[in-house]
Design a protein around this motif. Structure first.
Motif, PDB file in Angstrom:
ATOM      1  N   ASN A   8       0.822  -1.206   0.000  1.00 50.06           N
ATOM      2  CA  ASN A   8       0.000   0.000   0.000  1.00 50.06           C
ATOM      3  C   ASN A   8       0.859   1.260   0.000  1.00 50.06           C
ATOM      4  O   ASN A   8       0.628   2.167  -0.801  1.00 50.06           O
ATOM      5  N   SER A   9       1.843   1.306   0.871  1.00 50.37           N
ATOM      6  CA  SER A   9       2.645   2.534   0.964  1.00 50.37           C
ATOM      7  C   SER A   9       3.432   2.810  -0.311  1.00 50.37           C
ATOM      8  O   SER A   9       3.642   3.971  -0.667  1.00 50.37           O
ATOM      9  N   GLN A  10       3.832   1.782  -1.006  1.00 51.46           N
ATOM     10  CA  GLN A  10       4.628   1.964  -2.223  1.00 51.46           C
ATOM     11  C   GLN A  10       3.804   2.044  -3.498  1.00 51.46           C
ATOM     12  O   GLN A  10       4.319   2.496  -4.520  1.00 51.46           O
ATOM     13  N   HIS A  11       2.561   1.613  -3.455  1.00 54.63           N
ATOM     14  CA  HIS A  11       1.778   1.521  -4.680  1.00 54.63           C
ATOM     15  C   HIS A  11       0.409   2.207  -4.593  1.00 54.63           C
ATOM     16  O   HIS A  11       0.219   3.275  -5.154  1.00 54.63           O
ATOM     17  N   TYR A  13      -1.634   3.563  -2.045  1.00 53.27           N
ATOM     18  CA  TYR A  13      -1.750   4.841  -1.341  1.00 53.27           C
ATOM     19  C   TYR A  13      -0.906   5.917  -2.018  1.00 53.27           C
ATOM     20  O   TYR A  13      -1.302   7.086  -2.082  1.00 53.27           O
ATOM     21  N   ARG A  14       0.220   5.514  -2.526  1.00 50.89           N
ATOM     22  CA  ARG A  14       1.128   6.476  -3.182  1.00 50.89           C
ATOM     23  C   ARG A  14       0.403   7.255  -4.276  1.00 50.89           C
ATOM     24  O   ARG A  14       0.499   8.474  -4.358  1.00 50.89           O
ATOM     25  N   TYR A  15      -0.333   6.554  -5.134  1.00 52.06           N
ATOM     26  CA  TYR A  15      -0.985   7.233  -6.252  1.00 52.06           C
ATOM     27  C   TYR A  15      -2.377   7.738  -5.894  1.00 52.06           C
ATOM     28  O   TYR A  15      -2.786   8.789  -6.381  1.00 52.06           O
ATOM     29  N   LEU A  18      -1.593  10.923  -4.197  1.00 53.52           N
ATOM     30  CA  LEU A  18      -1.228  11.973  -5.146  1.00 53.52           C
ATOM     31  C   LEU A  18      -2.476  12.594  -5.774  1.00 53.52           C
ATOM     32  O   LEU A  18      -2.570  13.823  -5.907  1.00 53.52           O
ATOM     33  N   ALA A  42      -0.769   9.595 -12.303  1.00 53.65           N
ATOM     34  CA  ALA A  42      -1.255   8.967 -11.072  1.00 53.65           C
ATOM     35  C   ALA A  42      -2.470   8.084 -11.343  1.00 53.65           C
ATOM     36  O   ALA A  42      -2.585   6.996 -10.771  1.00 53.65           O
ATOM     37  N   TRP A  45      -1.214   4.764 -12.846  1.00 50.90           N
ATOM     38  CA  TRP A  45      -0.645   3.883 -11.823  1.00 50.90           C
ATOM     39  C   TRP A  45      -1.725   3.404 -10.859  1.00 50.90           C
ATOM     40  O   TRP A  45      -1.697   2.251 -10.417  1.00 50.90           O
ATOM     41  N   HIS A  49      -2.539  -0.579  -9.979  1.00 51.72           N
ATOM     42  CA  HIS A  49      -2.516  -1.154  -8.632  1.00 51.72           C
ATOM     43  C   HIS A  49      -3.918  -1.512  -8.135  1.00 51.72           C
ATOM     44  O   HIS A  49      -4.070  -2.507  -7.419  1.00 51.72           O
TER      45      HIS A  49
END
Length: 122
Positions: A8-11, A13-15, A18, A42, A45, A49
């Protein structure tokens, strides 16, 4: 559990984060309109994900099976803002079903009750 928290933190939630920033935070603090190039990237991505998440959730009640866990809350944290942040969530029926299940929880639907509601409950 750790796999989903890290993923989640890398994929996801990240986008999702954003998109939240571009559509909600920037205008709220006077940083201008969303950057269309960042939004398009965003959203691309996010779709990738969200597709991973959608496939994983097929046939599952929660991320880790039949029991709700902190992973469900962590991965789902941006989804209450999906419409206003222009996350293409409606393309992912399993993610929507799973988030609807989270939304059955009063504290998830209304995490910041008004002061008046807090006074009545006390």
């Amino acid at each position: 559990m750790l796999r989903w928290l890290s993923w989640n933190s890398q994929h996801f939630y990240r986008y999702g984060g954003l998109l939240y920033f571009e559509h909600l935070i920037k205008p709220a603090i006077g940083l201008g309109a969303p950057d269309s190039a960042k939004v398009a990237e965003a959203q691309g991505w996010f779709r990738k994900h969200a597709g991973v998440l959608d496939r994983h959730l097929k046939g599952r009640k929660w991320l880790l099976g039949d029991q709700m866990s902190i992973a469900d809350f962590s991965v789902g944290v941006t989804l209450p803002y999906a419409a206003s942040a222009k996350m293409p969530l409606d393309e992912f029926p399993e993610v929507m079903r799973w988030h609807d299940r989270l939304s059955e929880l009063q504290a998830w639907r209304d995490p910041f009750p008004s002061r008046q509601a807090q006074a009545v409950a006390a």
